[in-house]
Design a protein around this motif. Structure first.
Motif, mmCIF file in Angstrom:
data_model
loop_
_atom_site.group_PDB
_atom_site.id
_atom_site.type_symbol
_atom_site.label_atom_id
_atom_site.label_comp_id
_atom_site.label_asym_id
_atom_site.label_seq_id
_atom_site.Cartn_x
_atom_site.Cartn_y
_atom_site.Cartn_z
ATOM 1 N N UNK A 1 80.987 116.366 9.174
ATOM 2 C CA UNK A 1 81.772 116.306 7.918
ATOM 3 C C UNK A 1 83.176 117.331 7.999
ATOM 4 N N UNK A 2 84.039 116.784 7.214
ATOM 5 C CA UNK A 2 85.311 117.583 7.278
ATOM 6 C C UNK A 2 85.451 118.080 6.041
ATOM 7 N N UNK A 3 85.837 119.183 5.750
ATOM 8 C CA UNK A 3 86.142 119.947 4.500
ATOM 9 C C UNK A 3 87.674 119.767 4.178
ATOM 10 N N UNK A 4 87.907 119.386 2.833
ATOM 11 C CA UNK A 4 89.361 119.017 2.367
ATOM 12 C C UNK A 4 89.667 120.404 1.741
ATOM 13 N N UNK A 5 90.741 120.676 2.411
ATOM 14 C CA UNK A 5 91.495 122.196 2.008
ATOM 15 C C UNK A 5 92.586 121.817 0.973
ATOM 16 N N UNK A 6 93.333 120.712 1.136
ATOM 17 C CA UNK A 6 94.615 120.427 0.196
ATOM 18 C C UNK A 6 94.581 118.974 -0.090
ATOM 19 N N UNK A 7 94.567 118.630 -1.356
ATOM 20 C CA UNK A 7 94.582 117.065 -1.563
ATOM 21 C C UNK A 7 95.913 116.711 -2.370
ATOM 22 N N UNK A 8 96.390 115.599 -2.004
ATOM 23 C CA UNK A 8 97.558 115.203 -2.576
ATOM 24 C C UNK A 8 97.260 113.942 -3.588
ATOM 25 N N UNK A 9 97.592 114.056 -4.934
ATOM 26 C CA UNK A 9 97.181 113.039 -5.947
ATOM 27 C C UNK A 9 98.431 111.836 -6.122
ATOM 28 N N UNK A 10 98.128 110.796 -5.480
ATOM 29 C CA UNK A 10 99.176 109.781 -5.191
ATOM 30 C C UNK A 10 99.241 108.937 -6.608
ATOM 31 N N UNK A 11 99.611 109.793 -7.852
ATOM 32 C CA UNK A 11 99.622 109.126 -9.223
ATOM 33 C C UNK A 11 100.271 110.090 -10.094
ATOM 34 N N UNK A 12 100.080 109.893 -11.186
ATOM 35 C CA UNK A 12 100.785 110.480 -12.425
ATOM 36 C C UNK A 12 100.139 110.669 -13.623
ATOM 37 N N UNK A 13 100.564 111.207 -14.507
ATOM 38 C CA UNK A 13 99.937 111.410 -15.989
ATOM 39 C C UNK A 13 98.590 111.926 -16.056
ATOM 40 N N UNK A 14 97.851 111.479 -16.999
ATOM 41 C CA UNK A 14 96.717 111.884 -17.115
ATOM 42 C C UNK A 14 95.634 112.055 -16.064
ATOM 43 N N UNK A 15 95.762 111.066 -15.271
ATOM 44 C CA UNK A 15 94.582 110.857 -14.298
ATOM 45 C C UNK A 15 95.113 111.917 -13.158
ATOM 46 N N UNK A 16 96.331 112.134 -13.005
ATOM 47 C CA UNK A 16 96.712 113.213 -11.901
ATOM 48 C C UNK A 16 96.202 114.662 -12.373
ATOM 49 N N UNK A 17 96.330 114.848 -13.920
ATOM 50 C CA UNK A 17 95.847 116.136 -14.389
ATOM 51 C C UNK A 17 94.337 116.302 -14.229
ATOM 52 N N UNK A 18 93.677 115.115 -14.493
ATOM 53 C CA UNK A 18 92.249 115.139 -14.521
ATOM 54 C C UNK A 18 91.917 115.525 -13.086
ATOM 55 N N UNK A 19 92.371 114.765 -12.066
ATOM 56 C CA UNK A 19 92.013 115.121 -10.617
ATOM 57 C C UNK A 19 92.396 116.570 -10.026
ATOM 58 N N UNK A 20 93.406 117.080 -10.571
ATOM 59 C CA UNK A 20 93.809 118.432 -10.121
ATOM 60 C C UNK A 20 92.569 119.591 -10.847
ATOM 61 N N UNK A 21 92.362 119.146 -12.135
ATOM 62 C CA UNK A 21 91.339 120.132 -12.496
ATOM 63 C C UNK A 21 90.142 120.203 -11.779
ATOM 64 N N UNK A 22 89.440 118.976 -11.450
ATOM 65 C CA UNK A 22 88.169 118.987 -10.649
ATOM 66 C C UNK A 22 88.682 119.716 -9.366
ATOM 67 N N UNK A 23 89.617 119.309 -8.732
ATOM 68 C CA UNK A 23 89.777 119.914 -7.407
ATOM 69 C C UNK A 23 90.089 121.204 -7.231
ATOM 70 N N UNK A 24 90.566 121.943 -8.372
ATOM 71 C CA UNK A 24 90.636 123.161 -8.608
ATOM 72 C C UNK A 24 89.421 124.042 -8.572
ATOM 73 N N UNK A 25 88.533 123.479 -9.352
ATOM 74 C CA UNK A 25 87.185 123.967 -9.570
ATOM 75 C C UNK A 25 86.297 124.083 -8.445
ATOM 76 N N UNK A 26 86.872 123.151 -7.382
ATOM 77 C CA UNK A 26 86.097 123.140 -6.025
ATOM 78 C C UNK A 26 87.013 124.007 -4.902
ATOM 79 N N UNK A 27 87.958 124.810 -5.482
ATOM 80 C CA UNK A 27 88.726 125.609 -4.835
ATOM 81 C C UNK A 27 89.507 124.584 -3.697
ATOM 82 N N UNK A 28 90.069 123.800 -4.155
ATOM 83 C CA UNK A 28 91.047 122.912 -3.211
ATOM 84 C C UNK A 28 92.251 122.783 -3.805
ATOM 85 N N UNK A 29 93.367 123.001 -3.029
ATOM 86 C CA UNK A 29 94.757 123.099 -3.322
ATOM 87 C C UNK A 29 95.204 121.748 -3.695
#
Length: 500
Positions: A1-29
């Protein structure tokens, strides 16, 4: 298993915002990418890092694979989440991400490729116990062959593009004298939209419902279904209102559809979150339509009735973890509705509208969720999908969810562009919707623009909201133009993390 430290969202708008929020709750940049048109967009502001990937046109930015991969290298992101739309179902993109040693938060390239072709998908699931709509399992070569097949399965038939979706390359044919013309149009549209003119023929299910099943699968062969979503309120074959659960699905039917959906996932060794779509006839028999190998726009209604954060689950699966729950852990709790708030004019054939959001105030209160990626003062441009936001309500039962949605629509204040909110309110108050009997033909059978005009004219609440918006706009014009602004501290941080 590999831990994700930093994730790029290849998108825009509301779905990008939504993914950023969940990632932040997981401690992922998080890394946002943006086009020139989205320089001041909320998803860019929210992310830890932001990279400009090109001009406003999607082909030069959000569909530009080399630029997105370069942004990953620049920011040392170790994963990419594609969201939905753009490159989310592009097998070549997923392959190039993996070849670059980056984790793709989604299924394998082979699964995307198989399910990306409706004919390949039908072939893949045919060996499993999945009901299929009567029709062809290969492209139609010519008009003569098409006529023979249509006579065999009986009219009406549906001509469908093998590639793509969103209603493009689809034509209903009611009689043989229409077949040649409609087939030519379907091939032409499919070629233009997808670069692939392959079409096939299926029996057209009259009075159909569009019901889909949310599934998840991990890298260890575990699968689960998170029940159904009712998606039959559509215009131009595209969804406008979704709900979970469906008012017409019994426990027995739900289990049968769920197991069929899992078999579809097994057919392509699916990993991640995906959706299996079914068409349901008036006899309540269901047939496999296609699989969407990504997160769906309407995923919030599933999250609300199950308590599962699907984005977090996607990330856990991509890291190699087994599913965080089993099928027995899942239950339906309450009812959820989602309306898509499009910048479209429902009194003018739902034509997209553009302009500046002069007023933008979201509803709040119990059981209300708004997923958006815009702010007051921003422009709704011609470059991207006209969806402004997703308005979601939750209640103990369907009646409460509907009541909350009607209240929330009344509280939503948007001026500067036309929206689908008045149409959504019309639907929610219609007896056919309230009964649960509605089908994908609802707009054709029950909606006329003049009905909506009459409703708006007689609705005092709408007039009050419009007046309030007008007064607010006048007050703003007396002061200064509306522009997105950030605090000085945000601006200082901004310059340190922004990649031009």
């Amino acid at each position: 298993m590999k831990s994700i430290r930093r994730i790029l969202i290849a998108n825009r708008g509301e779905i990008a915002v939504r993914i950023i929020r969940s990632a932040r709750e997981l401690g992922i940049e998080t890394v946002a990418v943006y086009s020139d048109a989205d320089r001041l967009a909320p998803h860019v502001q929210l992310a830890d890092f932001a990279v400009n990937i090109g001009p406003a046109l999607s082909a030069q930015s959000y569909l530009n694979i080399p630029n997105i991969l370069k942004a990953c290298q620049q920011t040392e992101a170790d994963a990419i989440h594609p969201g939905y739309g753009f490159l989310s179902e592009n097998a070549e993109f997923a392959r190039r991400v993996e070849e670059a040693g980056i984790i793709f938060v989604g299924p394998s390239p082979s699964a995307i490729s198989t399910m990306g072709s409706k004919l390949a998908a039908k072939a893949a699931v045919s060996a499993f116990d999945v009901p299929l709509v009567p029709g062809t399992d290969k492209p139609i070569e010519n008009e003569t062959e098409a006529k023979q097949i249509a006579r065999k399965i009986g009219y009406p038939v549906l001509i469908k593009a093998s590639a793509g979706g969103g209603g493009k390359g689809m034509r209903i044919v009611h009689s043989e004298d229409q077949l040649a013309e409609q087939m030519e149009r379907a091939v032409s549209e499919a070629t233009s939209a997808f670069g692939d003119g392959s079409v096939f023929i299926e029996k057209f299910i009259t009075a159909p419902k569009h019901i889909e099943i949310q599934i998840v699968g991990d890298q260890h062969g575990n699968y689960a279904y998170l029940f159904e979503r009712e998606c039959s309120i559509q215009r131009r074959y595209q969804k406008v209102i979704e709900e979970a659960p469906s008012a017409i699905v019994s426990d027995k039917m739900r289990e049968a559809m769920g197991q069929a959906a899992i078999e579809v996932a097994r057919a392509c060794q699916y990993e991640g979150a995906g959706t299996v779509e079914f068409v349901v006839g008036d006899d309540l028999k269901f047939y496999f339509l296609e699989m969407n190998t990504r997160l769906q726009v309407e995923h919030p209604v599933t999250e609300l009735i199950t308590g599962v954060d699907l984005v977090k689950e996607q990330i856990h699966i991509a890291e190699g973890h087994p599913l965080s729950f089993s099928q027995d852990d899942l239950t339906i709790r309450g009812h959820a509705l989602e309306v898509r708030v499009y910048a479209e004019d429902p009194t003018n054939n739902f034509l997209p509208d553009t302009g500046t959001l002069q007023t933008y105030r979201c509803p709040q209160g119990p059981g209300v969720r708004v997923d958006d990626g815009i702010e007051q003062g921003m422009d709704i441009s011609v470059y991207y999908d006209p969806m402004i936001a997703k308005l979601v309500t939750y209640g103990q039962d369907r009646e409460e969810a509907i009541a909350r949605m009607l209240r929330a629509i009344g509280e939503y204040q948007i001026s500067g562009v036309a929206t689908t909110l008045p149409f959504c309110r019309f639907v929610l108050q219609h007896p056919e919707f309230i009964s649960g009997r509605f089908t994908t033909k609802f707009v054709d059978e029950y909606y006329q623009p003049e009905n909506l005009t009459e409703e708006l004219t007689s609705d005092e609440q709408t007039l009050a909201v419009a007046l309030a918006g007008k007064l607010l706009l006048e007050q703003q014009q007396r002061s200064k133009p509306l522009e997105p602004t950030f605090s000085s501290s945000v601006n200082r941080f901004w310059k340190s993390r922004r990649f031009e």
